[in-house]
Structures are given as structure tokens and as C-alpha cells.
Write an enzyme that holds these catalytic residues in place. Structure first.
Site, PDB file in Angstrom:
ATOM      1  CG  HIS A  74      -1.916   1.165   1.120  1.00  0.00           C
ATOM      2  ND1 HIS A  74      -1.465   1.958   2.266  1.00  0.00           N
ATOM      3  CD2 HIS A  74      -2.498   1.707   0.716  1.00  0.00           C
ATOM      4  CE1 HIS A  74      -2.425   3.660   2.372  1.00  0.00           C
ATOM      5  NE2 HIS A  74      -3.362   3.061   0.974  1.00  0.00           N
ATOM      6  CD  GLU A 133      -2.723   2.913  -3.574  1.00  0.00           C
ATOM      7  OE1 GLU A 133      -2.899   3.772  -3.570  1.00  0.00           O
ATOM      8  OE2 GLU A 133      -2.687   1.421  -2.274  1.00  0.00           O
ATOM      9  CG  HIS A 134      -0.318   6.189  -0.543  1.00  0.00           C
ATOM     10  ND1 HIS A 134      -0.956   7.007  -0.138  1.00  0.00           N
ATOM     11  CD2 HIS A 134      -1.280   4.877  -0.237  1.00  0.00           C
ATOM     12  CE1 HIS A 134      -2.086   6.648   0.676  1.00  0.00           C
ATOM     13  NE2 HIS A 134      -2.106   5.849   0.178  1.00  0.00           N
ATOM     14  CD  GLU A 175      -5.266   5.301   3.848  1.00  0.00           C
ATOM     15  OE1 GLU A 175      -6.347   4.146   2.856  1.00  0.00           O
ATOM     16  OE2 GLU A 175      -4.468   5.392   3.946  1.00  0.00           O
TER      17      GLU A 175
END
Length: 407
Positions: free
Chosen positions: A46, A49-50, A126
Site C-alpha cells: 500500500h 502504491e502511494h 488514514e
């Protein structure tokens, strides 16, 4: 018309299906998700991905963000347990622009140190937001119980303590292991000429080289052991999950389980759980069941939120419905109605072009094929009541269910 496919010399696979719209949906589905992380890499898929949007060998973050936005396109990405997806929706005239940008993001990200520090703060926020939402958090904790001891049960967002220690070198190692042409698919859904699609994707993605240290290891899952866990959380209502391991995507009974799930607690207001818990007794606002498939296993689960005093009663009612599905054979009329409802829902969902494109990339990556809606309809029509009963006894037996509750 079914999809057209091609495999380039570097191993990258392409799948294309024409659509009636002048919007092209395209992207890379990479076979690298949460379950591919090493024990000290929780959250890396993840995080990457960012970070892919924060700079490449020839672009800074602003240039990445502006490249498609300036022509009205939409650039996005997401991470799951088994894949990371980078995709774009744009007018078909801008298709080549999208392919070039996506290829740059996937193969040439540089993970600049200054940007890593800033993006870490975004992801930590998040995580905090996610942990403040028990109705979301409980799903991941539930999978943690089903797959205890395996990375498949880990949270996609990761662990703050580990995230804070990630370096550019760590990110590069993960990319070299997994971001290789033969471990990804480029999908295209749009009103485009096949020869143009083939030429454009071949010009960019088809030219990329594999890393010499690429490796893909998926370990056998640990044995499933049902359990009951109750956690105290400062919430206004109880949140409860009931379920077990489900069926893999290639399992011949997967659609039968999907149909069972739709009858039990699918999106229809006429689902058995909604009738039992909400309509008849007024015990819940929301109750649902879900069936999710991975490449070698799956998850079947029920979720509901209710007043704390009603949690035990609602749990018993859910288990009662599961027992009923394991005992009773569906009548011909009930099976016919269930098939009709599911196919109608699939038809409505299929009107979402982005969803179709993403599903096409995922299916072709993991299973080497994509079934059109008409093909799925034929498979659903062939499901028998006996098959439904066998699958119910295999997956839904009350004594094999794991139960997690927040109270």
C-alpha cells in the site's frame, strides 16, 4: 464479443475488450499485495502504491498529477490482499498518454526520501481514521482470525511502527521482487481499435525489462481453526462478524456459494437475514453477508451492528439461518427466483464500465481468462439445488464459524 489477448516478449499480458463508450479504462494489475509482504514489510504494498505518484525518473509529483487531469482524465490506484492496481479513465483520444504515464509510474518510480516522509504522515492519518470506524476495522480483524499466522490476514494499511522505518531501499527491494512484466496484466476496456491498443501497449509496457532478483513465493496457508473472540471497544453499539474460510476463485462451486450468499444476506431487502433480523424483529439497521474469493482460498462472512443487549440474540438468529441453509433443499421456484435476482444484479453492476475493466484485469492476472456476463449467466443457470446444499454444508455449517464481536 469476448476479450482479445496478447503476451509480449517480456511476459507482460494484455487483455482488451471493446465497449460502446468513448471513454477508455485502462491500467496495470500487478500481482503484489498484502500477502506478498515479508514479516518486516507490513504495509509496504500500500505504501508503494502511494509513493508511485510522488516521482519517477522523469517526472515530479505535480507533473504526474497534472498529466491526465489537464485533459479531463482520472488517474487512480488501490491495493488489495493480492494485487496493486494503477488505472486511468480518459477519452479514447488520450489513450496513449494514459498508457505512457501508467508505465512510467509502475516501472520508473524513484521513491524520493522527502516525499516518503510526507506520505507517511498521510498514511498514518488514514490508519487513525480507519481505526475510528469499527464497522470497517472489524472486517480486517476478522480476516486476521481466519488466516492467523499468514500475511493474508494482515491489515492492508500496515503497522505504524514498521511504516516509520521504511526506506527507499526497502521500497526498491519490494519492487524488484514483484513489479515485473510477467507478474502483471495491462487491461483495456474502450471503443478502440485492437491494432492500436496492441501497438501502444507494446511500445511502452512491452519494452520494459524484468529485474534479475524477481521472486514470487506464496506459502501454504495454516490450518483453519474456528474461534470466538469478544473485544471491548468504546462504541455505542455492538459490531459482530460471523464466518469462515470460503472458496477460491477457480473453485467450480464458487458461483454456487455466491448464489447462496445472495439469498442469505446479499444486497436485496428480501435476503433471509434482513427479513429475520430487521423486518420481523427490528433488531438491526444493517445486516449483510459477503463472499470473497482469493486465488487459493476465500472468505464467507456475515456482519451486523445492533444494540449491545441484542448481540447474542442476533448471533443466534444468524446461526439459525446458516443451519437452515445446510438442512433444507431449495425448491425449484425458489432456486429460479434466486438465479433471476442474481443475474439482474450482475446486469446492473455490469453497467459500471470501470468495474468491468478492473474485474477483467484481476481475472486475467490470476486465472488467465475472463468470463463475460453471458458466460456467467449460463453457469448460474446450471447451478442445481443439490449443488447449493452441498456447498452450504461445506462452508456454512454453524459449528465451523468464527465469531468476532466488539462490545
Amino acid at each position: 464479443m469476448g476479450p482479445l489477448t496478447e503476451t509480449f516478449d517480456n511476459g507482460l499480458r494484455l487483455i482488451f475488450m471493446p465497449s460502446p463508450t468513448n471513454v477508455a479504462y485502462c491500467g496495470y494489475t500487478v500481482g503484489a499485495g498484502t500477502r506478498d509482504e515479508m514479516p518486516d514489510e507490513q504495509g509496504m504494498a500500500h505504501f508503494l502504491e502511494h509513493m508511485s505518484f510522488k516521482g519517477t525518473e522523469k517526472r515530479r509529483s505535480w507533473h504526474i498529477l497534472n498529466r491526465m487531469e489537464s485533459v479531463g482524465g482520472d488517474l487512480n490506484a488501490f491495493t488489495t490482499k493480492e494485487e496493486t492496481v494503477f488505472y486511468c479513465a480518459c477519452l479514447d483520444r488520450d489513450f496513449e498518454r494514459a498508457v505512457e504515464l501508467l508505465t512510467d509510474l509502475v516501472f520508473h518510480s524513484t521513491f524520493p526520501a522527502g516525499e516518503m516522509e510526507k506520505e507517511l504522515g498521510v498514511i498514518l492519518d488514514e490508519i487513525q481514521s480507519y481505526e475510528d470506524t469499527p464497522s470497517d476495522l472489524i472486517f480486517d480483524e476478522f480476516e486476521g482470525l481466519l488466516f492467523k499466522g499468514d500475511a493474508l490476514g494482515n491489515n492492508i494499511l500496515g503497522v505504524p511502527e514498521q511504516l516509520k522505518g521504511f526506506t527507499g531501499a526497502d521500497a526498491t527491494r519490494f519492487v524488484h521482487r514483484h513489479y515485473n512484466p510477467d507478474n502483471m496484466v495491462f487491461f483495456v476496456y474502450g471503443n478502440l481499435d485492437w491494432k492500436k491498443v496492441l501497438r501502444t501497449v507494446g511500445k511502452y509496457g512491452g519494452q520494459e525489462k524484468a529485474h534479475s532478483d524477481s521472486v514470487k513465493i506464496r506459502r501454504p496457508l495454516p490450518e483453519y481453526v474456528p474461534c470466538r473472540v469478544e473485544t471491548h471497544r468504546d462504541t455505542h453499539q455492538a459490531h459482530v462478524m460471523i464466518g469462515s474460510r470460503g472458496l477460491a476463485g477457480a473453485d467450480p462451486d464458487r458461483l454456487a456459494l455466491y448464489l447462496l450468499n445472495n439469498i442469505l444476506g446479499g444486497p436485496g431487502m428480501n435476503s433471509r437475514l434482513n427479513i429475520s433480523l430487521r423486518e420481523k424483529r427490528g433488531l438491526v439497521y444493517n445486516v449483510e453477508s459477503n463472499s470473497t474469493s482469493y486465488t487459493d482460498t476465500g472468505v464467507f462472512c456475515i456482519y451486523f451492528g445492533c444494540d449491545t443487549d441484542d448481540a447474542d440474540k442476533c448471533t443466534e438468529l444468524c446461526l439459525k439461518e446458516l443451519g437452515r441453509m445446510c438442512r433444507e433443499t431449495l425448491t425449484d421456484s425458489a432456486l429460479c427466483a434466486a438465479r433471476k435476482q442474481l443475474m439482474g444484479q450482475m446486469g446492473v453492476a455490469g453497467d459500471n464500465f470501470e468495474s468491468v475493466a478492473l474485474g477483467m484485469g484481476k481475472a486475467y492476472l490470476h486465472y488467465g481468462s475472463y468470463q463475460t456476463r453471458d458466460e456467467l449467466y449460463r453457469r448460474i443457470e446450471s447451478i442445481t439445488a443439490g449443488q447449493m446444499l452441498d456447498v452450504a454444508r461445506r462452508i456454512l455449517a454453524p459449528d465451523t464459524q468464527t465469531i468476532l464481536s466488539y462490545r
